[in-house]
Scaffold this motif. Structure first.
Motif: not given
Ligand SMILES: *Cc1c(COP(=O)(O)O)cnc(C)c1O
Length: 337
Positions: A162-167, A203-205, A287-290
């Motif tokens: 899982p990856i971490s993403v930011a809004i 954050y990657s995305n 890319s699963p989101i963690g």
């Protein structure tokens, strides 16, 4: 390629033997040209350089378990390239031209297609732009379409995780009725700043919301978003989301798995209700989101540090088709011989 360390490949340009080009001048396309030259010579006043008259595509060729080379859904990329060209008032190449160029590039660079089992693949990059010299803002009369390729490594080096993403609510990716639904360079130039802000925080995305209201989820970096809950595969419906071919494929596989597929608005408030969620695209498949962090409201949504069951099964099913381990019942692969 005996001395190639396929396992060490990242997502970078590597020189190969040949690329393929078509030139549009005087209202018609040239024959397909094959060249080893990595450079192009264009006028400093070419319209692509000044007004962003540029589009691209991305797709992969895989060496399968049976040794055969499979190009994944190339006609779909060709159709999307056509829609991008129409949107930018560029000449529209035929599906046949684009597919022929992709197949030729794969054949000419056979030795760069990574061996089965390395997780690496051959990434194809069609790119097209206006080359007419001039000063005024107007459609290009001349264009160049190039298809080249580069071997790329497995997206997840140590297995899918899982990856971490930011809004981000400070910069939007694409306006309603803008160019978010076509694969044109300008969309990516405008996404860099928010991407950098996210990277600084680890954050990657970046997860983009709809530009009009910031109420609904749109995209996850250069990936489509999907959420899983109550036996449903849910993905945003919006005129400013790029129609991902991976997402289209996953929707079919989700139906095959007995999930219900919903294309609809996804309000941000729905995020805590998903059992799993992820981004999807050619580069990673899924890319699963963690974790999702909202950079402006500080809200955090968490989905665990393990890959969810549904994400894992979708990922496996799609890769099984790409690598020839499962029956290609929808004819998604073009075998290149
Ligand atoms: C390319 C791209 C995708 C993924 O599309 P695929 O066809 O699945 O590779 C998703 N979102 C954006 C913004 C893209 O540029």
């Amino acid at each position: 390629m005996e001395n190639m360390d396929w396992g060490a490949l990242g997502f970078d340009y590597r020189k190969t033997d040949a690329n393929v080009r078509y030139y549009y001048t005087d209202g018609k396309w040239s024959e397909m040209e094959v060249t080893g030259d990595e450079y192009i010579k264009i006028h400093m006043s070419a319209s692509c350089l000044h007004y962003g008259i540029e589009l691209f595509e991305g797709l992969k060729a895989f060496r399968g378990v049976d040794g055969k080379v499979r190009l994944f859904r190339v006609e779909e990329n060709a159709k999307r390239l056509q829609s991008s060209a129409e949107r930018l008032c560029l000449p529209v190449p035929t599906i046949e031209m684009i597919v022929k160029a992709c197949v030729e590039v794969v054949k000419r660079n056979e030795k760069y297609i990574p061996p089965y089992g390395t997780g690496a693949s051959l990434y194809l990059r069609p790119v097209m732009f206006g080359t007419t010299a001039g000063l005024g803002v107007k459609p290009a009369k001349d264009a160049l379409l190039i298809v080249y390729c580069s071997p790329v490594g497995a997206y997840f080096k140590d297995g899918i995780k899982p990856i971490s993403v930011a809004i981000d609510r400070e910069q939007d990716r694409a306006a309603p009725r803008g160019t978010g639904d076509v694969k044109v360079g300008g969309n990516y130039a405008s996404s860099l700043l928010s991407g950098e802000n996210g990277h600084k925080l680890g954050y990657s995305n970046i997860m983009y919301l709809d530009a009009a209201e910031h109420k609904y989820i749109e995209e996850c970096g250069a990936c489509n978003f999907f959420g899983i809950k109550e036996g449903k595969y849910i993905t945003p419906k919006s005129s400013s989301v790029l129609p991902s071919i991976t997402n289209k494929s996953l929707r079919q596989l989700a139906r095959d798995m007995g999930l219900e597929v919903e294309d609809r608005l996804i309000p941000v408030e729905e995020l805590p209700t998903f059992e799993e969620c992820g981004g999807c695209g050619t580069a990673a498949v899924i890319s699963p989101i963690g974790k999702i962090f909202d950079m402006q409201t500080n809200d955090i949504y968490e989905y665990g540090t393990e890959v969810g069951k549904v994400c894992m099964e979708l990922y496996t099913r799609l890769q099984d088709i790409q690598y020839g381990r499962a029956e290609d019942k929808y004819n998604w692969c073009t075998i290149v011989e």
